[in-house]
Design an enzyme around this catalytic site. Structure first.
Site, short mmCIF file in Angstrom:
data_model
loop_
_atom_site.label_atom_id
_atom_site.label_comp_id
_atom_site.label_asym_id
_atom_site.label_seq_id
_atom_site.Cartn_x
_atom_site.Cartn_y
_atom_site.Cartn_z
N ARG A 21 0.73 -1.20 0.00
CA ARG A 21 0.01 0.01 0.00
C ARG A 21 0.90 1.32 0.12
O ARG A 21 0.56 2.30 -0.89
CB ARG A 21 -0.87 -0.01 1.25
CG ARG A 21 -1.77 1.14 1.43
CD ARG A 21 -2.63 1.14 2.89
NE ARG A 21 -3.45 2.03 3.07
CZ ARG A 21 -2.91 3.07 3.98
NH1 ARG A 21 -1.73 2.98 4.61
NH2 ARG A 21 -3.86 3.99 4.11
N THR A 105 14.91 -13.51 -1.62
CA THR A 105 14.26 -12.51 -2.47
C THR A 105 15.60 -11.36 -2.96
O THR A 105 15.82 -11.29 -4.00
CB THR A 105 13.40 -11.69 -1.91
OG1 THR A 105 12.17 -12.63 -1.27
CG2 THR A 105 12.65 -10.60 -2.74
N ASP A 128 11.50 -13.68 10.37
CA ASP A 128 12.80 -14.24 11.19
C ASP A 128 13.60 -13.16 11.71
O ASP A 128 14.35 -13.33 12.59
CB ASP A 128 13.45 -14.84 10.26
CG ASP A 128 13.04 -16.16 9.29
OD1 ASP A 128 11.82 -16.49 10.07
OD2 ASP A 128 13.38 -16.78 8.16
N ALA A 187 9.92 -17.77 29.92
CA ALA A 187 10.51 -19.01 29.84
C ALA A 187 11.69 -19.52 30.69
O ALA A 187 12.45 -18.45 30.86
CB ALA A 187 10.95 -19.50 28.24
N THR A 215 7.05 -26.94 39.66
CA THR A 215 6.32 -28.18 39.05
C THR A 215 5.98 -27.89 37.83
O THR A 215 5.89 -28.88 37.17
CB THR A 215 5.00 -28.13 39.95
OG1 THR A 215 4.24 -26.88 39.71
CG2 THR A 215 5.10 -28.63 41.37
N ILE A 255 1.47 -20.84 12.30
CA ILE A 255 0.48 -19.91 12.65
C ILE A 255 1.40 -18.51 12.96
O ILE A 255 0.60 -17.54 13.21
CB ILE A 255 0.11 -20.66 14.04
CG1 ILE A 255 -1.05 -19.49 14.62
CG2 ILE A 255 1.27 -20.52 14.99
CD1 ILE A 255 -1.63 -20.04 15.98
#
Length: 324
Positions: A21, A105, A128, A187, A215, A255
């Site tokens: 655009r 590319t 990435d 994490a 746990t 996803i």
């Protein structure tokens, strides 16, 4: 310069449409005719080249994917294929290109320029974030947020069932998605290609957490990690800890490439698209339009392809400190 064309190539990334655009409307603003090439280099070879106007890009800024479609072209890797592409561009009077894509590319654009000297400015469109010459690539922020949303949901079930989850994110040979979504998702361990994480360190961290009555744990793995994919790593860890830990694996996969782009990606893509057009007008060629420290920079394709973009050591240090 009177006529330019824009195309998307390689893997799709959220924000590519915002970039298209910006290219189209930026070109029109500066008095240029603009064409869209469908399906990347394949469309260049087959002559799938269409005129575009302001209406062509209405109501696309919020869409994921790419309205121009994308493809990988084996034929463009041949001199014969590139000759066809050049002849089709000349038939339309096209004098410059805006290429939206990643490493592959820009590799194609570099070869094409060396053969035919047709000016090309690239916009870094890849989730990435692995291209040298820009702090962030189009689609990266959206991919991180998509991954983070998934990690948050997996943590809920990990905590409910006292499980250890190995979560694999995309990034090819780059750990940027892993490190940022890992920090954002809390994490305990992040495994990336840029630095070695021995399995004994992973086992040690999990055992140490176990002794502290921890746990559940989340381990984010970049798909290009030297120890293998998340499923392989999980199997290796299971063989060392036995039944002491309930280990599961989730691979997020494609996803991460879909969905509506974040505000950041829309603005980044729009900025890069406009600057690519203005770069062509000013005589830039064979370069990528990137943004470093909030300033627009043009980096030669050969540098974006060959130079490595390292992960900042402070991010890796942060994962270790904040997981304690």
């Amino acid at each position: 310069m009177k006529k330019i064309a824009v195309f998307t190539s390689g893997g799709d990334a959220p924000g590519m449409n915002a970039c298209i655009r910006a290219v189209v409307r930026g070109a029109i603003y500066h008095g240029l005719e603009v064409y869209g090439i469908r399906r990347g280099y394949n469309g260049m070879i087959s002559g799938d080249i269409i005129p575009m106007n302001s209406q062509s890009v209405s109501n696309i800024v919020q869409l994921g994917g790419t309205v121009l479609k994308s493809a990988r072209s084996k034929e463009f890797m041949t001199p014969e294929g590139r000759k066809k592409a050049y002849e089709n561009l000349m038939a339309h009077g096209i004098e410059g290109l805006v290429a939206i894509g990643g490493n592959g590319t820009f590799t194609g654009a570099e070869v094409f320029f060396n053969e035919y000297q047709l000016p090309t400015v690239g916009c870094p469109g890849t989730i990435d974030n692995d291209l040298y010459g820009t702090d962030y690539t189009i689609g990266f922020d959206t991919a991180v947020n998509t991954s983070l949303e998934a990690i948050d949901k997996i943590r809920d079930t990990a905590d409910s069932h006292d499980r250890v989850f190995f979560i694999e994110v995309m990034g090819r040979d780059s750990g940027y998605i892993a490190i940022q979504s890992g920090i954002g998702g809390g994490a305990e361990i992040v495994m990336v290609p840029e630095t070695r994480t021995p399995l004994k360190k992973v086992v040690g961290t999990l055992k140490e957490g176990w002794t502290r009555k921890k746990t559940s744990s989340i381990i984010v793995v970049a798909e290009g990690d030297e120890e293998g994919h998340a499923a392989e790593i999980a199997d290796k860890i299971k063989s060392q800890v036995g039944d002491k830990l309930d280990i599961r694996v989730t691979t997020l996969g494609h996803i991460q490439r879909g969905g509506s782009p974040t505000a950041y990606d829309r603005i980044l893509a729009s900025r890069m698209g406009l600057n690519a057009v203005e770069g062509l007008i000013k005589g830039e060629k064979n370069v990528m339009a990137g943004i470093i420290n909030n300033e627009v920079v043009f980096t030669p394709f050969i540098d974006t392809i060959k130079k490595q973009k390292p992960i900042h050591e402070d991010l890796l240090r942060m994962v270790h400190i904040l997981s304690i």
